[in-house]
Design a protein around this motif. Structure first.
Motif, PDB file in Angstrom:
ATOM      1  N   GLY A  13       0.765   1.340   5.951  1.00  0.00           N
ATOM      2  CA  GLY A  13       1.961   1.069   5.630  1.00  0.00           C
ATOM      3  C   GLY A  13       2.668  -0.282   6.578  1.00  0.00           C
ATOM      4  O   GLY A  13       3.491  -0.923   6.004  1.00  0.00           O
ATOM      5  N   ALA A  14       2.045  -0.114   7.609  1.00  0.00           N
ATOM      6  CA  ALA A  14       2.682  -1.181   8.723  1.00  0.00           C
ATOM      7  C   ALA A  14       2.287  -2.339   8.204  1.00  0.00           C
ATOM      8  O   ALA A  14       2.946  -3.576   8.120  1.00  0.00           O
ATOM      9  CB  ALA A  14       1.970  -0.991  10.140  1.00  0.00           C
ATOM     10  N   ILE A  15       0.928  -2.685   7.648  1.00  0.00           N
ATOM     11  CA  ILE A  15       0.602  -4.081   7.088  1.00  0.00           C
ATOM     12  C   ILE A  15       1.470  -4.330   6.066  1.00  0.00           C
ATOM     13  O   ILE A  15       1.980  -5.680   5.946  1.00  0.00           O
ATOM     14  CB  ILE A  15      -1.085  -4.043   6.695  1.00  0.00           C
ATOM     15  CG1 ILE A  15      -1.822  -3.737   8.019  1.00  0.00           C
ATOM     16  CG2 ILE A  15      -1.271  -5.043   6.132  1.00  0.00           C
ATOM     17  CD1 ILE A  15      -3.064  -3.370   7.794  1.00  0.00           C
ATOM     18  N   VAL A  16       1.578  -3.730   5.090  1.00  0.00           N
ATOM     19  CA  VAL A  16       2.454  -3.883   3.866  1.00  0.00           C
ATOM     20  C   VAL A  16       4.060  -4.183   4.127  1.00  0.00           C
ATOM     21  O   VAL A  16       4.463  -5.556   4.003  1.00  0.00           O
ATOM     22  CB  VAL A  16       2.519  -2.653   3.024  1.00  0.00           C
ATOM     23  CG1 VAL A  16       3.415  -2.898   1.998  1.00  0.00           C
ATOM     24  CG2 VAL A  16       1.018  -2.342   2.445  1.00  0.00           C
ATOM     25  N   LEU A  17       4.536  -3.516   5.373  1.00  0.00           N
ATOM     26  CA  LEU A  17       5.845  -3.772   5.707  1.00  0.00           C
ATOM     27  C   LEU A  17       5.918  -5.302   6.595  1.00  0.00           C
ATOM     28  O   LEU A  17       6.852  -5.896   6.142  1.00  0.00           O
ATOM     29  CB  LEU A  17       6.348  -2.598   6.491  1.00  0.00           C
ATOM     30  CG  LEU A  17       7.638  -2.656   7.150  1.00  0.00           C
ATOM     31  CD1 LEU A  17       8.696  -2.436   5.850  1.00  0.00           C
ATOM     32  CD2 LEU A  17       7.901  -1.782   8.126  1.00  0.00           C
ATOM     33  N   ILE A  21       7.953  -8.443   5.410  1.00  0.00           N
ATOM     34  CA  ILE A  21       8.761  -9.077   6.580  1.00  0.00           C
ATOM     35  C   ILE A  21       8.827 -10.327   6.744  1.00  0.00           C
ATOM     36  O   ILE A  21       9.671 -11.306   6.878  1.00  0.00           O
ATOM     37  CB  ILE A  21       8.985  -8.312   7.828  1.00  0.00           C
ATOM     38  CG1 ILE A  21       9.542  -6.986   7.501  1.00  0.00           C
ATOM     39  CG2 ILE A  21       9.699  -9.132   9.029  1.00  0.00           C
ATOM     40  CD1 ILE A  21       9.467  -5.916   8.800  1.00  0.00           C
ATOM     41  N   PHE A  22       7.392 -10.679   6.816  1.00  0.00           N
ATOM     42  CA  PHE A  22       7.102 -12.122   7.369  1.00  0.00           C
ATOM     43  C   PHE A  22       7.284 -13.272   6.023  1.00  0.00           C
ATOM     44  O   PHE A  22       7.253 -14.280   6.092  1.00  0.00           O
ATOM     45  CB  PHE A  22       5.713 -12.211   7.943  1.00  0.00           C
ATOM     46  CG  PHE A  22       5.745 -11.853   9.271  1.00  0.00           C
ATOM     47  CD1 PHE A  22       6.320 -12.571  10.454  1.00  0.00           C
ATOM     48  CD2 PHE A  22       5.376 -10.682   9.719  1.00  0.00           C
ATOM     49  CE1 PHE A  22       6.600 -12.170  11.781  1.00  0.00           C
ATOM     50  CE2 PHE A  22       5.301 -10.254  11.047  1.00  0.00           C
ATOM     51  CZ  PHE A  22       6.118 -10.764  12.111  1.00  0.00           C
ATOM     52  N   ALA A  23       7.172 -12.453   4.834  1.00  0.00           N
ATOM     53  CA  ALA A  23       7.238 -13.451   3.451  1.00  0.00           C
ATOM     54  C   ALA A  23       8.504 -13.592   3.396  1.00  0.00           C
ATOM     55  O   ALA A  23       8.822 -14.365   2.774  1.00  0.00           O
ATOM     56  CB  ALA A  23       6.429 -12.718   2.597  1.00  0.00           C
ATOM     57  N   ALA A  24       9.477 -12.655   3.730  1.00  0.00           N
ATOM     58  CA  ALA A  24      11.154 -12.654   3.675  1.00  0.00           C
ATOM     59  C   ALA A  24      11.404 -14.085   3.652  1.00  0.00           C
ATOM     60  O   ALA A  24      12.141 -14.684   2.774  1.00  0.00           O
ATOM     61  CB  ALA A  24      11.859 -11.481   4.029  1.00  0.00           C
ATOM     62  N   LEU A 412       1.729 -10.600   1.147  1.00  0.00           N
ATOM     63  CA  LEU A 412       0.704 -10.656   2.148  1.00  0.00           C
ATOM     64  C   LEU A 412       0.331 -12.370   2.181  1.00  0.00           C
ATOM     65  O   LEU A 412       0.228 -12.992   3.350  1.00  0.00           O
ATOM     66  CB  LEU A 412      -0.529 -10.046   1.828  1.00  0.00           C
ATOM     67  CG  LEU A 412      -0.184  -8.347   2.339  1.00  0.00           C
ATOM     68  CD1 LEU A 412      -1.348  -7.525   2.008  1.00  0.00           C
ATOM     69  CD2 LEU A 412      -0.063  -8.384   3.982  1.00  0.00           C
ATOM     70  N   ILE A 413       0.227 -12.687   1.054  1.00  0.00           N
ATOM     71  CA  ILE A 413      -0.226 -14.170   1.159  1.00  0.00           C
ATOM     72  C   ILE A 413       0.849 -15.088   1.422  1.00  0.00           C
ATOM     73  O   ILE A 413       0.519 -16.010   2.436  1.00  0.00           O
ATOM     74  CB  ILE A 413      -0.706 -14.915  -0.503  1.00  0.00           C
ATOM     75  CG1 ILE A 413      -1.856 -13.974  -1.012  1.00  0.00           C
ATOM     76  CG2 ILE A 413      -0.896 -16.233  -0.385  1.00  0.00           C
ATOM     77  CD1 ILE A 413      -2.014 -14.399  -2.524  1.00  0.00           C
TER      78      ILE A 413
END
Lengths: 537, 322
Positions: A13-17, A21-24, A412-413
């Motif tokens: 869950g943390a990785i997905v979140l 967040i970082f892709a946003a 993620l990418i």
């Protein structure tokens, strides 16, 4: 297999979140991000030159010039050594072809002494990985009365290395003055420098600024001869040299060979305006040693012209009205404001150790870049929508799970690309699309396998369970082989090809994570919640 | 609950390998014809591999007057010059042959800019010197070869040498077919083409490994089934997956073909073709090759007895269900 330990669920869950967040930040224009508080992730994916416009210039350093300069220095050192030891010599010669300097010693009894003194010029070079000794910069040999110093391959590599380093520094100062954001200047291979400047519009000017060696010299004009005459006959008196100005047609000047002061003594140069006529000029200042030498030279030659020479071209040849003792001066020469500005940058940044020539140049205009990113975006979104619809059509609910995984995958990418500061190119966008294909394949494999298991009569939970574990082998095998091909692309490729390889690598790794772990958790959660008698697959 | 449309029926029994005479003929055609095309028509080598200058301009008048531009540039003494429309009618691509030295190459672009003056805006310029172009050829060839070797070793380790050889043979088939497409359509062959070929290799191999995986599994499961039948069965079992995967990848790639812009058009054509040809070769080249190479069943009999029991039971259930 369908029960997950709590910490695993939290980690995934943390990785997905984190991915979201970082892709946003990539969803917003960078101007919108400026206003946000500092704790909000700001990093966006760098756009490649093909997407934002800019210049890609690959330079190669002139090795011959470097070798000649070096041999020249060696010759000077040999002369100096022999003179200071009072050893008579003849035939002091340098030979560019076999990179050597040779000298013959007059008296046979001096040869051994000369050899041992000249041996001191040989220096060890320590440039291997462990910082250890890897050879000498020169080989010294004696045959009869002749002593030969030959530049070695290691020595040459060391020279090239340090020249490249120095050039990179110089280029960086020059490009920085150009005022563009985030230029990249790096060494490529043995003797090359890659300069990438995003968003630059005037590439000719950039090339002019980088490519000039920037060697500044002050020399006296020989007043005793007629320059025009010598330019015609090409009979240059000994101790003089013939140079031209940059005018059209070029004006010839006959100058004294000796350099009064050179750019090495320059501490600063700034563009400015002439106090009398308001013309753009370049103001410069010498260091103490330079000021002293310039002062003495101008004192001795009041009333005579001296020449300001840049890269063997005469910029101007003003007459010395009074001794210039303060160590500062002015170069005028019918400059435009921009020319004066560029010249001052050139002088301030110092000279390049050798000539650089452009061996590859790729520039993309900003408008083309904007068009490319626009069409790339459109195509990628259209492809994504088609895939999502198709997956849902093919697998219903399980297709929806796969689609969620796909979305996470793309996020993620972008998150990893943003954090790494990697560059997204047009082929990179295509790479993302290919990742979508590969990620979908993982889900197709799993879903088809589950269907097979259902047909084999297994219960929903058992079918899902063995569907995942059996498909895993095929997923890993197929993705690792693709990864091999992609890593080769990264290793041997350059430019956009590398960008493509980077996105593909990140994408494949992310897809192995999302297809296997994320969807499995989604399916498991759904199974626990619904407890279906049969799977909708 | 919507359970999805079944695009491919689950129990197909198509004789892929049994009818291999036809597919050998097609594969031979797909391998030989490209070579002939390359030898006769030749590849449309881009400046990456030939050296030279490429200038993309947008003219102020729309459509562009090609003859005008040609007139201005052909008089500059730059050797072979190609001028063509590129994408939109006001976009023109100017290609100039490689000049003997890097300096002359730099000078050529200045001459063109002087000749065209303000009548155009420059969208893209690329100059590849003679040194770089030969390096790019060497690097590109090396990349393809190294990738092939890496793949060969991996497949050999994970499967058996027969699978590795079959994989490489079918990849060579895919690569020649793709190069043939470049020659046939006269698409520009450049660095992105090498990237496309390597990607096709990766993708196509992905596909082959998935089928190999199933063949391996079936070799363990059906110890006495004739090999031809076993291969056909393996392919049929994977048919639904293969079609769904290729269709989705094509769906993702096709938009690039239609509105990805000129810059990526050639790449997209090659990718779409590669997806189709890779799918073909997985079924019609890689699998039948197992027959020629003679896969050793003993190599795969190492599975534990409990696993065996499980699969056999699974079979029984499948039989009962059908």
């Amino acid at each position: 297999m369908l029960h997950f330990q709590k910490w695993k669920v939290i980690l995934v869950g943390a990785i997905v979140l984190a991915g979201f967040i970082f892709a946003a930040p990539n969803l917003f224009p960078s101007s919108a991000l400026q206003g946000l508080p500092s704790w909000v992730p700001h990093k966006q994916v760098n756009l490649g030159l093909d997407l934002q416009g800019g210049a890609h210039l690959l330079y190669r350093i002139d090795e011959t010039e470097l070798v000649d300069d070096w041999l020249d220095t060696i010759r000077g050192d040999v002369r100096e050594t022999l003179r200071s030891n009072r050893i008579g010599y003849i035939d002091l010669e340098m030979n560019s072809a076999d990179r050597s300097v040779s000298v013959r010693i007059r008296k046979p009894e001096d040869v051994d002494k000369a050899y041992s003194e000249l041996r001191k010029l040989v220096a060890p070079v320590g440039n291997d990985v462990f910082g250890g000794f890897s050879g000498n910069d020169m080989d010294i040999a004696k045959s009869g009365d002749q002593i030969t110093l030959t530049a070695t391959e290691v020595g040459l590599n060391e020279r090239i290395s340090s020249a490249i380093q120095a050039s990179i520094e110089t280029i960086r100062r020059r490009v920085d003055a150009f005022g563009t954001t985030e230029p990249s200047i790096q060494r490529e291979g043995r003797d090359r420098i890659l300069v990438q400047v995003p968003g630059v519009s005037d590439v000719q000017r950039l090339k002019g600024l980088i490519g000039e060696t920037g060697k500044l010299e002050f020399k006296l004009v020989d007043p005793s001869v007629n320059a025009a005459e010598i330019a015609m006959t090409k009979k240059v008196p000994p101790g003089d040299e013939l140079l031209y100005s940059e005018d059209e047609p070029p004006i010839p000047y006959v100058l004294k060979d000796r350099v009064l002061v050179s750019g090495e003594n320059l501490v600063d140069s700034q563009p400015g305006f002439d106090a009398r006529n308001g013309e753009p000029v370049v103001n410069f200042r010498f260091d103490a040693a330079g000021a002293k030498r310039f002062g003495r030279a101008t004192q001795d030659n009041v009333g005579l012209p001296f020449a300001i020479i840049l890269d063997n071209k005469v910029i101007s040849a003003p007459v010395i009205r009074e001794p210039i003792l303060g160590g500062s001066g002015q170069i005028s020469g019918n400059f435009t404001v921009q020319e004066a500005n560029d010249l001052s940058v050139l002088l301030r940044s110092g000279a390049l150790p050798a000539k650089l020539s452009v061996i590859e140049e790729r520039t993309v205009g900003a408008s083309l870049g904007a068009d490319s990113i626009d069409s790339g975006q459109k195509a990628a979104i259209a492809g994504m929508v088609l895939v999502v619809l198709f997956m849902f059509a093919a697998y219903g609910l399980f297709g929806a799970f796969a689609n969620i995984a796909l979305l996470v995958n793309v996020a993620l990418i972008f998150a990893v690309l943003s954090l790494m500061g990697a560059t997204l190119t047009l082929p990179g966008i295509a790479g993302i699309v290919l990742v979508i294909g590969i990620a979908v394949d993982a889900n197709v494999l799993i879903n088809e396998r589950i269907r097979e298991e259902i047909r084999a009569g297994k219960s929903p939970i058992a079918a899902v369970d063995s569907g995942y574990s059996r498909a895993l082998i095929a997923i890993i095998d197929s993705n690792v082989t693709t990864l091999i091909a992609v890593l080769v692309l990264f290793w041997l490729g350059s430019g956009p090809v590398r960008g493509f390889a980077v996105t593909l690598t990140i994408g494949i790794l992310a897809s192995m994570f999302t297809a296997v772990t994320v969807t499995r958790m989604l399916v498991a959660a759904w199974l626990r919640w619904k407890r279906p008698k049969e799977l909708p697959l | 609950m919507f359970r999805g449309i079944t695009f491919v029926p689950p129990d197909t029994k198509i004789d892929f390998v049994s009818q291999r005479a036809i597919s050998w003929f097609v594969s031979a055609f797909l391998t030989v014809v490209p070579l002939v095309l390359v030898a006769t028509v030749g590849l449309n080598m881009g400046i990456d591999f030939q050296g030279g200058t490429l200038i993309e301009v947008q003219t102020k008048e729309n459509p562009a007057k090609l003859a005008d531009i040609r007139g201005k540039i052909s008089g500059l003494g730059l050797g072979e010059v190609q001028i063509q429309e590129f994408g939109a009618p006001d976009e023109v691509l100017i290609r100039i042959a490689s000049q003997p030295t890097e300096e002359e190459q730099q000078a050529s672009i200045a001459k063109v800019k002087e000749a065209l003056g303000d009548s155009v805006t420059y969208r893209r310029t690329e100059i590849v010197g003679p040194t770089i172009s030969s390096e790019l050829i060497a690097g590109g060839t090396l990349a393809v070869v190294v990738a092939m070797i890496g793949i060969l070793i991996y497949v050999w380790f994970r499967f058996e040498w027969q699978f590795a050889v079959a994989a490489i043979a079918s990849l060579v088939h895919d690569v020649t077919a793709t190069i043939g497409l470049y020659a046939l359509l006269q698409l520009e062959f450049n660095v992105s083409s090498i990237a496309a070929i390597l990607t096709i290799i990766g993708y196509s191999l992905n596909d082959k490994v998935v089928i190999f995986d199933r063949i391996r599994e079936n070799l363990r499961k059906y110890k006495r089934m004739p090999l031809v039948e076993l291969l056909d069965r393996s392919i049929n079992e994977m048919l639904s997956r293969a079609i769904l995967t290729h269709v989705t990848t094509l769906l993702a790639m096709l938009p690039f073909l239609f509105f990805g812009g000129e810059a990526i058009y050639g790449f997209a054509v090659a990718m779409c073709f590669g997806i189709v040809v890779g799918a073909y070769s997985s079924i019609f080249v890689a699998s039948p090759m197992q027959l020629i190479l003679g896969v050793q069943r003993e190599a795969f009999s190492g599975s534990t007895s409990s696993a065996k029991g499980k699969t056999e039971k699974g079979d029984a259930e499948a039989a009962a269900g059908a």
